[in-house]
Design a protein around this motif. Structure first.
Motif, PDB file in Angstrom:
ATOM      1  N   ILE A  99      30.322  32.620  42.104  1.00  0.00           N
ATOM      2  CA  ILE A  99      31.466  33.465  41.719  1.00  0.00           C
ATOM      3  C   ILE A  99      32.492  32.603  40.973  1.00  0.00           C
ATOM      4  O   ILE A  99      32.569  31.390  41.179  1.00  0.00           O
ATOM      5  CB  ILE A  99      32.147  34.127  42.950  1.00  0.00           C
ATOM      6  N   ILE A 100      33.242  33.248  40.105  1.00  0.00           N
ATOM      7  CA  ILE A 100      34.324  32.577  39.381  1.00  0.00           C
ATOM      8  C   ILE A 100      35.631  33.020  40.018  1.00  0.00           C
ATOM      9  O   ILE A 100      35.858  34.220  40.194  1.00  0.00           O
ATOM     10  CB  ILE A 100      34.310  32.997  37.901  1.00  0.00           C
ATOM     11  N   THR A 101      36.473  32.075  40.434  1.00  0.00           N
ATOM     12  CA  THR A 101      37.787  32.483  40.983  1.00  0.00           C
ATOM     13  C   THR A 101      38.861  31.872  40.090  1.00  0.00           C
ATOM     14  O   THR A 101      38.702  30.757  39.579  1.00  0.00           O
ATOM     15  CB  THR A 101      37.956  31.943  42.422  1.00  0.00           C
ATOM     16  N   PHE A 102      39.925  32.607  39.882  1.00  0.00           N
ATOM     17  CA  PHE A 102      40.979  32.159  38.968  1.00  0.00           C
ATOM     18  C   PHE A 102      42.077  31.439  39.758  1.00  0.00           C
ATOM     19  O   PHE A 102      42.489  31.904  40.830  1.00  0.00           O
ATOM     20  CB  PHE A 102      41.576  33.362  38.236  1.00  0.00           C
ATOM     21  N   ASP A 103      42.544  30.318  39.195  1.00  0.00           N
ATOM     22  CA  ASP A 103      43.585  29.545  39.881  1.00  0.00           C
ATOM     23  C   ASP A 103      44.982  29.917  39.413  1.00  0.00           C
ATOM     24  O   ASP A 103      45.952  29.689  40.121  1.00  0.00           O
ATOM     25  CB  ASP A 103      43.338  28.043  39.646  1.00  0.00           C
ATOM     26  N   GLU A 104      45.047  30.498  38.176  1.00  0.00           N
ATOM     27  CA  GLU A 104      46.391  30.841  37.667  1.00  0.00           C
ATOM     28  C   GLU A 104      47.055  31.825  38.638  1.00  0.00           C
ATOM     29  O   GLU A 104      46.411  32.765  39.114  1.00  0.00           O
ATOM     30  CB  GLU A 104      46.270  31.491  36.282  1.00  0.00           C
ATOM     31  N   GLU A 105      48.324  31.629  38.872  1.00  0.00           N
ATOM     32  CA  GLU A 105      49.034  32.415  39.901  1.00  0.00           C
ATOM     33  C   GLU A 105      48.907  33.914  39.633  1.00  0.00           C
ATOM     34  O   GLU A 105      48.589  34.695  40.521  1.00  0.00           O
ATOM     35  CB  GLU A 105      50.516  32.007  39.937  1.00  0.00           C
ATOM     36  N   MET A 106      49.120  34.301  38.344  1.00  0.00           N
ATOM     37  CA  MET A 106      49.107  35.744  38.049  1.00  0.00           C
ATOM     38  C   MET A 106      47.746  36.338  38.416  1.00  0.00           C
ATOM     39  O   MET A 106      47.649  37.377  39.055  1.00  0.00           O
ATOM     40  CB  MET A 106      49.381  35.981  36.547  1.00  0.00           C
ATOM     41  N   ALA A 107      46.692  35.629  38.034  1.00  0.00           N
ATOM     42  CA  ALA A 107      45.338  36.157  38.286  1.00  0.00           C
ATOM     43  C   ALA A 107      45.041  36.141  39.782  1.00  0.00           C
ATOM     44  O   ALA A 107      44.467  37.073  40.334  1.00  0.00           O
ATOM     45  CB  ALA A 107      44.318  35.346  37.510  1.00  0.00           C
ATOM     46  N   ARG A 108      45.498  35.082  40.470  1.00  0.00           N
ATOM     47  CA  ARG A 108      45.210  35.002  41.911  1.00  0.00           C
ATOM     48  C   ARG A 108      45.910  36.133  42.659  1.00  0.00           C
ATOM     49  O   ARG A 108      45.509  36.523  43.750  1.00  0.00           O
ATOM     50  CB  ARG A 108      45.691  33.650  42.478  1.00  0.00           C
ATOM     51  N   ASP A 109      46.943  36.696  42.021  1.00  0.00           N
ATOM     52  CA  ASP A 109      47.662  37.796  42.657  1.00  0.00           C
ATOM     53  C   ASP A 109      46.959  39.136  42.392  1.00  0.00           C
ATOM     54  O   ASP A 109      47.348  40.165  42.896  1.00  0.00           O
ATOM     55  CB  ASP A 109      49.101  37.845  42.110  1.00  0.00           C
ATOM     56  N   GLY A 110      45.888  39.054  41.579  1.00  0.00           N
ATOM     57  CA  GLY A 110      45.152  40.278  41.221  1.00  0.00           C
ATOM     58  C   GLY A 110      44.580  40.962  42.452  1.00  0.00           C
ATOM     59  O   GLY A 110      44.203  40.303  43.428  1.00  0.00           O
ATOM     60  N   ASN A 111      44.522  42.271  42.390  1.00  0.00           N
ATOM     61  CA  ASN A 111      44.101  43.060  43.541  1.00  0.00           C
ATOM     62  C   ASN A 111      42.614  43.393  43.515  1.00  0.00           C
ATOM     63  O   ASN A 111      42.089  44.005  44.437  1.00  0.00           O
ATOM     64  CB  ASN A 111      44.890  44.385  43.523  1.00  0.00           C
ATOM     65  N   TYR A 112      41.928  43.035  42.431  1.00  0.00           N
ATOM     66  CA  TYR A 112      40.548  43.487  42.226  1.00  0.00           C
ATOM     67  C   TYR A 112      39.607  42.323  41.944  1.00  0.00           C
ATOM     68  O   TYR A 112      40.035  41.269  41.439  1.00  0.00           O
ATOM     69  CB  TYR A 112      40.495  44.468  41.039  1.00  0.00           C
ATOM     70  N   VAL A 113      38.329  42.551  42.263  1.00  0.00           N
ATOM     71  CA  VAL A 113      37.264  41.649  41.819  1.00  0.00           C
ATOM     72  C   VAL A 113      36.277  42.487  41.009  1.00  0.00           C
ATOM     73  O   VAL A 113      36.170  43.707  41.211  1.00  0.00           O
ATOM     74  CB  VAL A 113      36.525  40.957  42.994  1.00  0.00           C
ATOM     75  N   VAL A 114      35.592  41.839  40.091  1.00  0.00           N
ATOM     76  CA  VAL A 114      34.670  42.534  39.188  1.00  0.00           C
ATOM     77  C   VAL A 114      33.293  41.871  39.245  1.00  0.00           C
ATOM     78  O   VAL A 114      33.184  40.646  39.228  1.00  0.00           O
ATOM     79  CB  VAL A 114      35.202  42.508  37.729  1.00  0.00           C
ATOM     80  N   CYS A 115      32.263  42.724  39.376  1.00  0.00           N
ATOM     81  CA  CYS A 115      30.867  42.261  39.266  1.00  0.00           C
ATOM     82  C   CYS A 115      30.370  42.755  37.914  1.00  0.00           C
ATOM     83  O   CYS A 115      30.558  43.936  37.590  1.00  0.00           O
ATOM     84  CB  CYS A 115      30.011  42.859  40.375  1.00  0.00           C
ATOM     85  N   ILE A 116      29.772  41.868  37.113  1.00  0.00           N
ATOM     86  CA  ILE A 116      29.457  42.289  35.738  1.00  0.00           C
ATOM     87  C   ILE A 116      28.147  41.676  35.238  1.00  0.00           C
ATOM     88  O   ILE A 116      27.810  40.529  35.563  1.00  0.00           O
ATOM     89  CB  ILE A 116      30.631  41.929  34.788  1.00  0.00           C
ATOM     90  N   ASP A 117      27.406  42.485  34.498  1.00  0.00           N
ATOM     91  CA  ASP A 117      26.294  41.992  33.692  1.00  0.00           C
ATOM     92  C   ASP A 117      26.794  42.083  32.257  1.00  0.00           C
ATOM     93  O   ASP A 117      26.795  43.161  31.673  1.00  0.00           O
ATOM     94  CB  ASP A 117      25.046  42.858  33.917  1.00  0.00           C
ATOM     95  N   PRO A 118      27.236  40.972  31.686  1.00  0.00           N
ATOM     96  CA  PRO A 118      27.942  41.043  30.395  1.00  0.00           C
ATOM     97  C   PRO A 118      27.089  41.606  29.265  1.00  0.00           C
ATOM     98  O   PRO A 118      27.593  42.316  28.393  1.00  0.00           O
ATOM     99  CB  PRO A 118      28.333  39.592  30.104  1.00  0.00           C
ATOM    100  N   LEU A 119      25.805  41.265  29.264  1.00  0.00           N
ATOM    101  CA  LEU A 119      24.947  41.788  28.206  1.00  0.00           C
ATOM    102  C   LEU A 119      23.533  41.978  28.760  1.00  0.00           C
ATOM    103  O   LEU A 119      22.693  41.093  28.723  1.00  0.00           O
ATOM    104  CB  LEU A 119      24.936  40.841  27.010  1.00  0.00           C
ATOM    105  N   ASP A 120      23.309  43.182  29.285  1.00  0.00           N
ATOM    106  CA  ASP A 120      22.011  43.468  29.906  1.00  0.00           C
ATOM    107  C   ASP A 120      21.006  43.894  28.829  1.00  0.00           C
ATOM    108  O   ASP A 120      21.345  44.577  27.872  1.00  0.00           O
ATOM    109  CB  ASP A 120      22.180  44.591  30.925  1.00  0.00           C
ATOM    110  N   GLY A 121      19.762  43.456  29.020  1.00  0.00           N
ATOM    111  CA  GLY A 121      18.727  43.825  28.049  1.00  0.00           C
ATOM    112  C   GLY A 121      18.742  42.902  26.844  1.00  0.00           C
ATOM    113  O   GLY A 121      18.270  43.232  25.761  1.00  0.00           O
ATOM    114  N   SER A 122      19.307  41.707  27.041  1.00  0.00           N
ATOM    115  CA  SER A 122      19.574  40.854  25.867  1.00  0.00           C
ATOM    116  C   SER A 122      18.299  40.390  25.162  1.00  0.00           C
ATOM    117  O   SER A 122      18.341  39.982  24.016  1.00  0.00           O
ATOM    118  CB  SER A 122      20.393  39.635  26.283  1.00  0.00           C
ATOM    119  N   SER A 123      17.141  40.538  25.833  1.00  0.00           N
ATOM    120  CA  SER A 123      15.894  40.161  25.120  1.00  0.00           C
ATOM    121  C   SER A 123      15.679  41.111  23.949  1.00  0.00           C
ATOM    122  O   SER A 123      14.866  40.861  23.055  1.00  0.00           O
ATOM    123  CB  SER A 123      14.705  40.239  26.088  1.00  0.00           C
TER     124      SER A 123
END
Ligand code: P6P
Length: 333
Positions: A99-123
């Protein structure tokens, strides 16, 4: 259509914000940034044949698949956008082992997490076949202001607050749900806006299309073999009206079946005991959309969104689409 009849994605999300008493524009901002990153990725996908962006990036991702440069680009763009939104404190992406976690204060205050497949089917990138982005949004369970934790991501699909996909095809569409139905937006590149084109999508209860890689037939479990034969059976006096349609790109196959009616199956096989598709950033978000559109999504027995995740890249057999077709495929178990 008068330009003032157009409903843009941002306008639609903002007006629907009222559905979220606890969301003070946070989810709106998050979805806006996902839309923004999708436009940037879309530009590259559309030029992929022209720009030296094709071909292997020289690495392999956690799935052991050759990373195409466009995969890497899309992953970077969505990570940048989600961090910039200030509403996302962490990401689980197909392209990164952990997982990627953000250290910047604003992002760490974020209320959500996101699961993502940025580009599915890329073959399919090099052969100009539709590809897609798939995303799933959860409220974090860890304390705001602190680093996101793995357990923020290992939530059942029923806990999703939003899910969607972008299909980069003959046109580029963003389809999403926040639990109040499914709506589709088509990108009008001339004004750079996703515009409401498919309001309140409902999938037919039954359909005529079955989507499965029949090249794996020999490795399928018996119920899947029986279902394929059922679709191919010749009923007397008229043959069954089924068609086999398989693009090899989940978003493209699912989107067609969502609109026309159909079933997509990626079952377990003798080679892959848990199938190929990943629970967190492929099956759960697609399942949320399928169910919100009146369809169904299971692993062949259990509702996908009830499955308790154990790891972020966990694979699971996947049956999704028109309710009657999923029920029939399961009944042959
Ligand atoms: P196969 C793409 O790699 C993907 O994850 C889905 O988009 C697609 O439906 C499936 O795998 C295709 O897998 O084994 O049939 O090539």
């Amino acid at each position: 259509m008068s330009s003032y009849n157009i409903i843009t994605l941002n306008e639609f999300i903002s007006t629907r914000q009222a559905n979220f008493p606890y969301a003070k524009g946070e989810l709106t901002r998050l979805l806006h940034y996902i839309g923004l990153a999708s436009k940037i990725v879309n530009k590259k996908v559309n030029k992929a044949g022209l720009v030296d962006i094709l071909g292997e990036a020289g690495n392999t991702n956690v799935q052991g698949e050759d990373q195409k440069k466009l995969d890497v680009f899309a992953d970077e763009e969505f990570i940048k956008a989600l961090k910039a939104s200030g509403e996302c404190c962490g990401i689980a992406t197909e392209e990164q082992d952990e997982i990627i976690t953000f250290d910047e204060e604003m992002a760490r205050d974020g209320n959500y997490v996101v699961c993502i497949d940025p580009l599915d089917g890329s073959s399919n990138i090099d052969v100009n076949v539709s590809i897609g982005t798939i995303f799933s949004i959860y409220r974090r369970k860890s304390k705001r202001g602190e680093r996101a934790q793995l357990y923020d991501f290992l939530q059942k699909g029923t806990e999703q607050v939003a899910a969607g996909y972008v299909i980069y095809g003959s046109s580029t569409m963003l389809v999403y749900t926040t639990g109040h139905g499914v709506n589709g937006f088509t990108l009008d590149a001339t004004i750079g806006e996703f515009c409401l084109s498919h309001p309140n999508i409902k999938t037919p209860k039954a359909g005529k299309i079955y989507s499965i890689n029949e090249g794996n037939y020999a490795h399928f479990p018996d119920n899947v073999k029986k279902y394929i034969k059922y679709c191919q059976e010749i009923d007397k006096p008229t043959s069954r009206p089924y068609s086999s349609r398989y693009i090899g790109s989940l978003v493209a196959d699912f989107h067609r079946n969502l609109l026309k009616g159909g079933i997509y199956i990626y079952p377990q096989t003798a080679k892959d005991r848990n199938g190929k598709l990943r629970l967190l950033y492929e099956c759960n978000p697609i399942a949320y959309i399928a169910e919100q559109a009146g369809g169904k999504a299971t692993d062949g027995n259990t509702r996908i969104m009830e499955v308790e995740p154990e790891s972020i890249h966990q694979r699971i057999p996947f049956y999704t689409g028109s309710e009657d077709m999923v029920n029939k495929a399961e009944s042959l178990n």
